[in-house]
Design a protein around this motif. Sequence first.
Motif, PDB file in Angstrom:
ATOM      1  N   GLU A 113       0.987  -1.049   0.068  1.00  0.00           N
ATOM      2  CA  GLU A 113      -0.025  -0.023  -0.033  1.00  0.00           C
ATOM      3  C   GLU A 113       1.081   1.142  -0.209  1.00  0.00           C
ATOM      4  OE1 GLU A 113      -3.692   1.970  -0.153  1.00  0.00           O
ATOM      5  OE2 GLU A 113      -3.318  -0.189  -0.315  1.00  0.00           O
ATOM      6  N   GLY A 114       0.522   2.240  -0.817  1.00  0.00           N
ATOM      7  CA  GLY A 114       1.097   3.379  -0.794  1.00  0.00           C
ATOM      8  C   GLY A 114       2.328   3.545  -1.842  1.00  0.00           C
ATOM      9  N   SER A 115       2.266   2.362  -2.618  1.00  0.00           N
ATOM     10  CA  SER A 115       3.455   2.489  -3.750  1.00  0.00           C
ATOM     11  C   SER A 115       3.003   3.443  -4.858  1.00  0.00           C
ATOM     12  CB  SER A 115       3.849   0.959  -4.208  1.00  0.00           C
ATOM     13  OG  SER A 115       4.125   0.289  -3.054  1.00  0.00           O
ATOM     14  N   ARG A 116       3.957   3.873  -5.650  1.00  0.00           N
ATOM     15  CA  ARG A 116       3.660   4.620  -6.841  1.00  0.00           C
ATOM     16  C   ARG A 116       4.950   4.348  -8.060  1.00  0.00           C
ATOM     17  NH1 ARG A 116      -0.081   5.123  -3.940  1.00  0.00           N
ATOM     18  NH2 ARG A 116      -1.100   7.032  -3.332  1.00  0.00           N
ATOM     19  N   VAL A 117       4.366   4.661  -9.228  1.00  0.00           N
ATOM     20  CA  VAL A 117       5.447   4.678 -10.253  1.00  0.00           C
ATOM     21  C   VAL A 117       5.632   5.997 -10.901  1.00  0.00           C
ATOM     22  CG1 VAL A 117       5.312   3.597 -12.498  1.00  0.00           C
ATOM     23  CG2 VAL A 117       4.343   2.477 -10.807  1.00  0.00           C
ATOM     24  N   PHE A 118       6.763   6.008 -11.514  1.00  0.00           N
ATOM     25  CA  PHE A 118       7.144   7.391 -12.184  1.00  0.00           C
ATOM     26  C   PHE A 118       7.634   6.814 -13.443  1.00  0.00           C
ATOM     27  CE2 PHE A 118      10.275  10.043 -14.122  1.00  0.00           C
ATOM     28  CZ  PHE A 118       9.602  11.271 -14.005  1.00  0.00           C
ATOM     29  N   PHE A 119       6.966   7.177 -14.783  1.00  0.00           N
ATOM     30  CA  PHE A 119       7.319   6.796 -15.911  1.00  0.00           C
ATOM     31  C   PHE A 119       8.526   7.800 -16.619  1.00  0.00           C
ATOM     32  CE2 PHE A 119       2.995   5.024 -15.734  1.00  0.00           C
ATOM     33  CZ  PHE A 119       3.370   3.733 -15.780  1.00  0.00           C
ATOM     34  N   THR A 120       9.542   6.950 -17.450  1.00  0.00           N
ATOM     35  CA  THR A 120      10.373   7.396 -18.319  1.00  0.00           C
ATOM     36  C   THR A 120      10.276   6.739 -19.523  1.00  0.00           C
ATOM     37  OG1 THR A 120      12.057   5.773 -17.537  1.00  0.00           O
ATOM     38  CG2 THR A 120      11.852   7.549 -16.080  1.00  0.00           C
ATOM     39  N   ASN A 121      11.578   7.272 -20.427  1.00  0.00           N
ATOM     40  CA  ASN A 121      11.479   6.771 -21.472  1.00  0.00           C
ATOM     41  C   ASN A 121      12.835   5.438 -21.778  1.00  0.00           C
ATOM     42  OD1 ASN A 121       9.850   9.132 -22.788  1.00  0.00           O
ATOM     43  ND2 ASN A 121      11.451  10.016 -21.818  1.00  0.00           N
ATOM     44  N   SER A 122      13.512   5.554 -20.854  1.00  0.00           N
ATOM     45  CA  SER A 122      14.833   4.637 -21.076  1.00  0.00           C
ATOM     46  C   SER A 122      15.091   4.041 -19.565  1.00  0.00           C
ATOM     47  CB  SER A 122      15.876   5.182 -21.716  1.00  0.00           C
ATOM     48  OG  SER A 122      16.491   6.319 -21.003  1.00  0.00           O
ATOM     49  N   GLY A 123      15.982   3.029 -19.509  1.00  0.00           N
ATOM     50  CA  GLY A 123      16.581   2.591 -18.545  1.00  0.00           C
ATOM     51  C   GLY A 123      17.489   3.730 -17.719  1.00  0.00           C
ATOM     52  N   THR A 124      18.328   4.282 -18.232  1.00  0.00           N
ATOM     53  CA  THR A 124      19.102   5.149 -17.937  1.00  0.00           C
ATOM     54  C   THR A 124      18.287   6.271 -17.191  1.00  0.00           C
ATOM     55  OG1 THR A 124      21.290   6.484 -18.091  1.00  0.00           O
ATOM     56  CG2 THR A 124      19.595   6.768 -19.782  1.00  0.00           C
ATOM     57  N   GLU A 125      17.139   6.777 -17.782  1.00  0.00           N
ATOM     58  CA  GLU A 125      16.452   7.596 -17.070  1.00  0.00           C
ATOM     59  C   GLU A 125      15.905   7.402 -16.074  1.00  0.00           C
ATOM     60  OE1 GLU A 125      13.807   9.911 -19.996  1.00  0.00           O
ATOM     61  OE2 GLU A 125      14.865   9.143 -21.584  1.00  0.00           O
ATOM     62  N   MET A 154      24.635  11.363 -16.893  1.00  0.00           N
ATOM     63  CA  MET A 154      25.733  11.862 -15.790  1.00  0.00           C
ATOM     64  C   MET A 154      25.394  11.166 -14.531  1.00  0.00           C
ATOM     65  SD  MET A 154      28.067  13.252 -17.303  1.00  0.00           S
ATOM     66  CE  MET A 154      28.949  14.499 -16.302  1.00  0.00           C
ATOM     67  N   GLY A 155      24.423  11.129 -13.892  1.00  0.00           N
ATOM     68  CA  GLY A 155      23.950  10.475 -12.793  1.00  0.00           C
ATOM     69  C   GLY A 155      23.835   8.831 -12.895  1.00  0.00           C
ATOM     70  N   ALA A 156      23.415   8.534 -13.924  1.00  0.00           N
ATOM     71  CA  ALA A 156      23.382   6.862 -13.981  1.00  0.00           C
ATOM     72  C   ALA A 156      24.842   6.439 -14.212  1.00  0.00           C
ATOM     73  CB  ALA A 156      22.623   6.611 -15.164  1.00  0.00           C
ATOM     74  N   LEU A 157      25.766   7.235 -14.964  1.00  0.00           N
ATOM     75  CA  LEU A 157      27.186   7.032 -15.182  1.00  0.00           C
ATOM     76  C   LEU A 157      27.763   6.964 -13.763  1.00  0.00           C
ATOM     77  CD1 LEU A 157      29.123   6.308 -17.477  1.00  0.00           C
ATOM     78  CD2 LEU A 157      29.584   8.607 -17.899  1.00  0.00           C
ATOM     79  N   SER A 158      27.529   7.689 -12.993  1.00  0.00           N
ATOM     80  CA  SER A 158      28.316   7.847 -11.650  1.00  0.00           C
ATOM     81  C   SER A 158      27.859   6.618 -10.933  1.00  0.00           C
ATOM     82  CB  SER A 158      27.774   9.243 -10.679  1.00  0.00           C
ATOM     83  OG  SER A 158      26.458   8.703 -10.432  1.00  0.00           O
ATOM     84  N   LEU A 159      26.932   5.761 -11.290  1.00  0.00           N
ATOM     85  CA  LEU A 159      26.855   4.460 -10.718  1.00  0.00           C
ATOM     86  C   LEU A 159      27.421   3.260 -11.284  1.00  0.00           C
ATOM     87  CD1 LEU A 159      23.049   5.006 -10.173  1.00  0.00           C
ATOM     88  CD2 LEU A 159      24.640   4.771  -8.203  1.00  0.00           C
TER      89      LEU A 159
END
Length: 421
Positions: A113-125, A154-159
């Motif tokens: 309960e309380g979960s939510r989704v955010f949609f993007t266009n790609s895995g890196t996003e 840049m953020g995903a690349l830092s990981l």
Amino acid sequence: MSDLTSPPTTVGQAPGSGAAWTDRYRSAVMDTFGPPQRVLVRGEGAYVWDADGRRYLDLLGGIAVNALGHAHPTLTAAVSAQLGTLGHVSNFFGSPTQIALAERLLELSSAPEGSRVFFTNSGTEANEAALKMTRRTGRSRVLALEGGFHGRTMGALSLTSKAAYREPFEPLPGGVSFLPFGDVDALEAAFADDPGSVAAVFLEPLQGEAGVRHLPAGYLTRVRELTTEHGALLVLDEVQTGMGRTGSWFAHQDPTIGEGVVPDVVTLAKGLGGGFPVGAVLALGERAASLLGRGQHGTTFGGNPVAAAAALATIGVIERDGILADVMDVGAHLRSAVEALGHPLVASVRGAGLLVAVELTAPVAAEVASRALDAGFIVNPVSPTALRLAPPLILTREQADTFVAFLADLPTTTGPIEEDR
């Protein structure tokens, strides 16, 4: 039904050979990928054809993207129908497909309960958004694993640990520490150093880019224990492993992979849209779901009606056709058949479902992949000694066996094999 052995004749296709198209590619497309291995013009099921009319068994699936293969009638009909009704509206507005897809993903993930989704266009996003979520915990330190791949923004690349990807773009966003793969002692030491500073542990249930590597038994369980104890998030990157790739909707739902662990955040893309660009961040539970507030993140195209319709159609076909069971069956058959070859060039086979790596006894993966392409098979030399296979989830045993036969015919030498051509 079209003749699958004939050259493509679809109305509107540009004429020209593969060589001619490659020349045009070189003069028009930025050189970030190098010249294309082939110029592909059409696909059907698990097969694709190039500009010269040659057919290939697609054992890479656009790198785990084409879950339903190519030109699947249900997927193409859903995309066409939605685009003919409502294509794009921006995220100032909702759409029935967007809302329905969010609900389905929460259902498939058994979200609390309380979960939510955010949609993007790609895995890196998706991973970029998840990284921003970790900053909203009030902490800035993130633990990731050596060998992990999470994207190239840049953020995903830092990981992402690979120096060749990172170094040309440093300095990257800070706060990421890389731990030796599967090393529980190093994990515990990272928390012991300053447990209150760790915002999250970010990892893949199976490392794809590193050659389909399984975490050691008990490692993910220990990650969950430590993150829970110290108030940090557990973020699972299921961009490649999610949406049925391993035979479960999400790899972490397989007890042999996920060990019963429930993450705080899951990132998705690749197979979600069956070939149409769409990604998602699943925030599981109220804490994770509330980390990004209004105005703190956004996207123009994410969750648009067409992308959502593609994802809903992909999920629907996987359910309707019992594809998850087929993935388990064909994947197990493929792995066992390759192992049974006893070929001196094959050291081992690993993976889950239809995410498979064939480990070689010599650093000749690129040569084997080139020979496979010439023989009509698309595979990926993900490391000097490993081939990655991530075919459409509709691959049959009979199709898999044709690739096994190709491997059986490889030269038995463990040196460079190109000389044997």
